[in-house]
Design an enzyme around this catalytic site. Structure first.
Site, PDB file in Angstrom:
ATOM      1  N   ASP A  31       0.817  -1.097  -0.004  1.00 56.01           N
ATOM      2  CA  ASP A  31      -0.047  -0.033   0.245  1.00 56.01           C
ATOM      3  C   ASP A  31       0.719   1.262  -0.009  1.00 56.01           C
ATOM      4  O   ASP A  31       1.954   1.280   0.435  1.00 56.01           O
ATOM      5  CB  ASP A  31      -1.015  -0.018   1.054  1.00 56.01           C
ATOM      6  N   THR A 126     -14.289  -2.931  -7.383  1.00 58.75           N
ATOM      7  CA  THR A 126     -15.397  -2.817  -8.222  1.00 58.75           C
ATOM      8  C   THR A 126     -15.381  -1.884  -9.185  1.00 58.75           C
ATOM      9  O   THR A 126     -15.084  -0.435  -8.890  1.00 58.75           O
ATOM     10  CB  THR A 126     -16.515  -2.653  -7.310  1.00 58.75           C
ATOM     11  N   CYS A 265     -20.596  -0.035  -0.347  1.00 56.19           N
ATOM     12  CA  CYS A 265     -20.787  -0.505  -1.740  1.00 56.19           C
ATOM     13  C   CYS A 265     -22.117  -0.115  -2.339  1.00 56.19           C
ATOM     14  O   CYS A 265     -22.157   0.477  -3.357  1.00 56.19           O
ATOM     15  CB  CYS A 265     -20.766  -2.113  -1.647  1.00 56.19           C
TER      16      CYS A 265
HETATM   17  C1  UDX Z   1     -22.472  -5.335   0.637  1.00 56.80           C
HETATM   18  C2  UDX Z   1     -22.664  -6.613  -0.172  1.00 56.80           C
HETATM   19  O1  UDX Z   1     -23.634  -7.440   0.696  1.00 56.80           O
HETATM   20  C3  UDX Z   1     -21.340  -7.281  -0.419  1.00 56.80           C
HETATM   21  O2  UDX Z   1     -21.845  -8.502  -1.224  1.00 56.80           O
HETATM   22  C4  UDX Z   1     -20.851  -6.410  -1.440  1.00 56.80           C
HETATM   23  O3  UDX Z   1     -19.379  -7.068  -1.501  1.00 56.80           O
HETATM   24  C5  UDX Z   1     -20.291  -5.097  -0.428  1.00 56.80           C
HETATM   25  O4  UDX Z   1     -21.643  -4.386  -0.156  1.00 56.80           O
HETATM   26  P1  UDX Z   1     -21.946  -4.432   3.042  1.00 56.80           P
HETATM   27  O5  UDX Z   1     -21.889  -3.369   2.386  1.00 56.80           O
HETATM   28  O6  UDX Z   1     -20.809  -4.946   4.037  1.00 56.80           O
HETATM   29  O7  UDX Z   1     -21.870  -5.612   2.027  1.00 56.80           O
HETATM   30  O8  UDX Z   1     -23.517  -4.720   3.806  1.00 56.80           O
HETATM   31  P2  UDX Z   1     -24.605  -5.448   3.667  1.00 56.80           P
HETATM   32  O9  UDX Z   1     -24.709  -6.279   4.964  1.00 56.80           O
HETATM   33  O10 UDX Z   1     -24.841  -5.957   2.517  1.00 56.80           O
HETATM   34  O11 UDX Z   1     -25.520  -4.288   4.113  1.00 56.80           O
HETATM   35  C6  UDX Z   1     -25.652  -2.932   3.377  1.00 56.80           C
HETATM   36  C7  UDX Z   1     -26.577  -2.117   3.835  1.00 56.80           C
HETATM   37  O12 UDX Z   1     -28.002  -2.570   3.598  1.00 56.80           O
HETATM   38  C8  UDX Z   1     -26.494  -1.850   5.338  1.00 56.80           C
HETATM   39  O13 UDX Z   1     -26.700  -0.572   5.649  1.00 56.80           O
HETATM   40  C9  UDX Z   1     -27.638  -2.607   6.137  1.00 56.80           C
HETATM   41  O14 UDX Z   1     -28.114  -2.124   7.320  1.00 56.80           O
HETATM   42  C10 UDX Z   1     -28.751  -2.629   4.834  1.00 56.80           C
HETATM   43  N1  UDX Z   1     -29.695  -3.764   5.097  1.00 56.80           N
HETATM   44  C11 UDX Z   1     -29.213  -5.004   4.727  1.00 56.80           C
HETATM   45  C12 UDX Z   1     -31.103  -3.273   5.118  1.00 56.80           C
HETATM   46  O15 UDX Z   1     -31.511  -2.093   5.252  1.00 56.80           O
HETATM   47  N2  UDX Z   1     -31.927  -4.576   5.171  1.00 56.80           N
HETATM   48  C13 UDX Z   1     -31.612  -5.486   4.794  1.00 56.80           C
HETATM   49  O16 UDX Z   1     -32.274  -6.430   4.967  1.00 56.80           O
HETATM   50  C14 UDX Z   1     -30.175  -5.959   4.365  1.00 56.80           C
END
Ligand code: UDX
Length: 443
Positions: A31, A126, A265
């Site tokens: 890095d 990504t 993401c």
């Molecule tokens: C996500 C993807 O799941 C993952 O595959 C990708 O590589 C990166 O982005 P992440 O951002 O770590 O992962 O979190 P994730 O658990 O997917 O939740 C994303 C957001 O959606 C959070 O703010 C969570 O609170 C919200 N969420 C999730 C909801 O509001 N409702 C749900 O049912 C699920």
């Protein structure tokens, strides 16, 4: 055992490098951030991720994992020349929602200028569809003399908070390349994980990542729209989601109504996919609606607070003189990440309405303190509740699931709870004497 270099020690790079080392490979992570690398050498993690520190320490001790700021050391170690190099740098959103590729470009240029033997370049960041071809062009043009290389796209699907188990138990591994032999070499790294491995072309692999994230974001916005309708019609969205989820074609996952999606993401990727579509003259109307519904989910929490404790005013002083407590600052539980965090946005809206904010998060407070002004950060949920006119449950941390609600009610100025994560049971809350609002719980 393979020799691997990983570029970028953010979430994806550090987890990927560490897990490959744990699977028996020799991994050097590089890095440009000297402080990050110096800290990692001392065992200090740049991110909070359950279980990560222990695996990093174990693999460093075993001599399989090391950290450096030198590309030459990572790629051309005479005793262990890298066969594969993973690009895992961040791709922040640019002004129009397009993914910002300057770090990918910098990594590709450095690889081109440093490599002294053939390499497989694997992109994990990504990136917009077509970036793999662009990386190949950069490397070809920047090499001082031609050395063979291949580019493979290998999108990452891990979630913060469960990144290691997601890496070790993948639903699928996606590899995209025109060079079948190179893709097979990358595939070999993943064989011990026993997940399905799909090999396709570069652009299709890149699109699978965007389409997957956009679909999950759509599920979340879909259930938030249903929640909104449930509130008007007297139905309970939690039960609706459970009832829908039994249908195997639908599935229960990602049907939790609440504050909408945040994080590094989904917001960025949905925006970037819509941008790619617009640039091509397409009209991504579903994606536009997904983003609008997501923004509304945050606003609707503040609207509930205003309706319950606000002043009777149409001006910007709707919450003047009120203290609003916010439980949780991270965009979801089990992370200290506040990128595109819903609670942070909600706090800013309350402040714009003239309200005072007290807040607490088990791990995200140091990060939140860097971006928030005039928020009283508290030692625990009870200090937040003390004297508050309303409490907003904003992140679904386990420690908020079993709070002493009788105590909370006693110390609040008004017993008002707006539950943005539907953690509590509405009849129980009413029985305890709270004025309680969840999301989509109209009964
Ligand atoms: C996500 C993807 O799941 C993952 O595959 C990708 O590589 C990166 O982005 P992440 O951002 O770590 O992962 O979190 P994730 O658990 O997917 O939740 C994303 C957001 O959606 C959070 O703010 C969570 O609170 C919200 N969420 C999730 C909801 O509001 N409702 C749900 O049912 C699920």
């Amino acid at each position: 055992m393979k020799n691997i270099a990983v570029i970028g020690v953010g979430y994806v790079g550090l987890v990927t490098g560490t897990c490959f080392a744990d699977l028996g490979n020799r991994v050097t992570c590089v890095d440009v951030d000297e402080e990050r690398i110096a800290n990692l050498k001392r065992g200090i993690m740049p991110i909070y991720e359950p279980g990560l520190e222990e695996i990093v320490r174990r693999n460093v001790a075993a001599g399989r994992l090391s950290f450096t700021t030198s590309y030459a050391e990572a790629l051309n170690n005479p005793e262990a020349p890298a066969e594969l190099v993973f690009i895992a740098v961040n791709t922040p959103a640019g002004v129009d929602g397009e993914a910002e590729l300057r770090y990918v470009r910098a990594a590709a240029e450095m690889i081109a200028q440093t490599m002294d033997h053939p390499l497989i370049i694997v992109n994990k960041s990504t990136v917009p569809v077509g970036t793999g071809d662009w990386v190949a062009d950069i490397v070809k043009n920047k090499q001082p003399r031609p050395i063979p290389f291949s580019v493979v796209s290998n999108p990452e699907f891990l979630r913060e908070g469960s990144a290691i188990s997601d890496f070790m138990n993948p639903d699928r591994v996606v590899l995209g390349s025109l060079d079948e032999e190179a893709a097979q070499k990358v595939a070999q790294l993943y064989l011990p994980l026993r997940g399905p491995i799909m090999i396709t072309d570069l652009r299709t692999a890149e699109m699978i990542k965007y389409a997957s994230n956009a679909f999950l974001a759509t599920k979340i916005s879909f259930i938030n729209e249903i929640a909104n309708i449930c509130e008007a019609l007297g139905a309970d969205v939690k039960e609706v989601a459970a009832g829908m989820g039994y249908d195997k074609r639908i599935g229960r996952a990602f049907l939790d109504a609440g504050l909408g999606y945040g994080g590094s993401c989904f917001p960025k990727d949905v925006k970037a996919l819509a941008h790619m579509a617009n640039v091509q003259g397409k009209h991504p109307q579903l994606l536009e609606a997904v983003m609008q519904i997501n923004a509304d989910a945050r606003r609707s929490i503040v609207a509930k607070v205003r309706a319950l404790v606000g002043n009777n005013s149409t001006h910007l002083n709707r919450l003047e003189g009120k203290t609003i407590g916010v439980l949780g600052l991270a965009f979801k539980a089990n992370t200290d990440d506040i990128r595109e965090s819903q609670p942070i946005d909600i706090i800013r809206m309350i402040q714009a309405d003239g309200g005072m904010v007290k807040a607490y998060d088990p791990v995200a407070m140091p990060n939140a303190a860097k971006v928030l002004q005039n928020v009283k950060l508290c030692a625990d949920a009870y200090e937040v509740a003390e004297g508050s006119d309303a409490l907003i449950l904003a992140t679904e941390w386990n420690e908020f699931k079993n709070l002493d609600l009788v105590r909370i009610k006693r110390i609040m100025k008004q017993p008002v709870i707006v539950d943005g994560r539907n953690l509590y049971d509405p009849p129980v809350m009413r029985e305890l004497g709270f004025i309680y609002r969840g999301v989509g719980r109209g009964y």
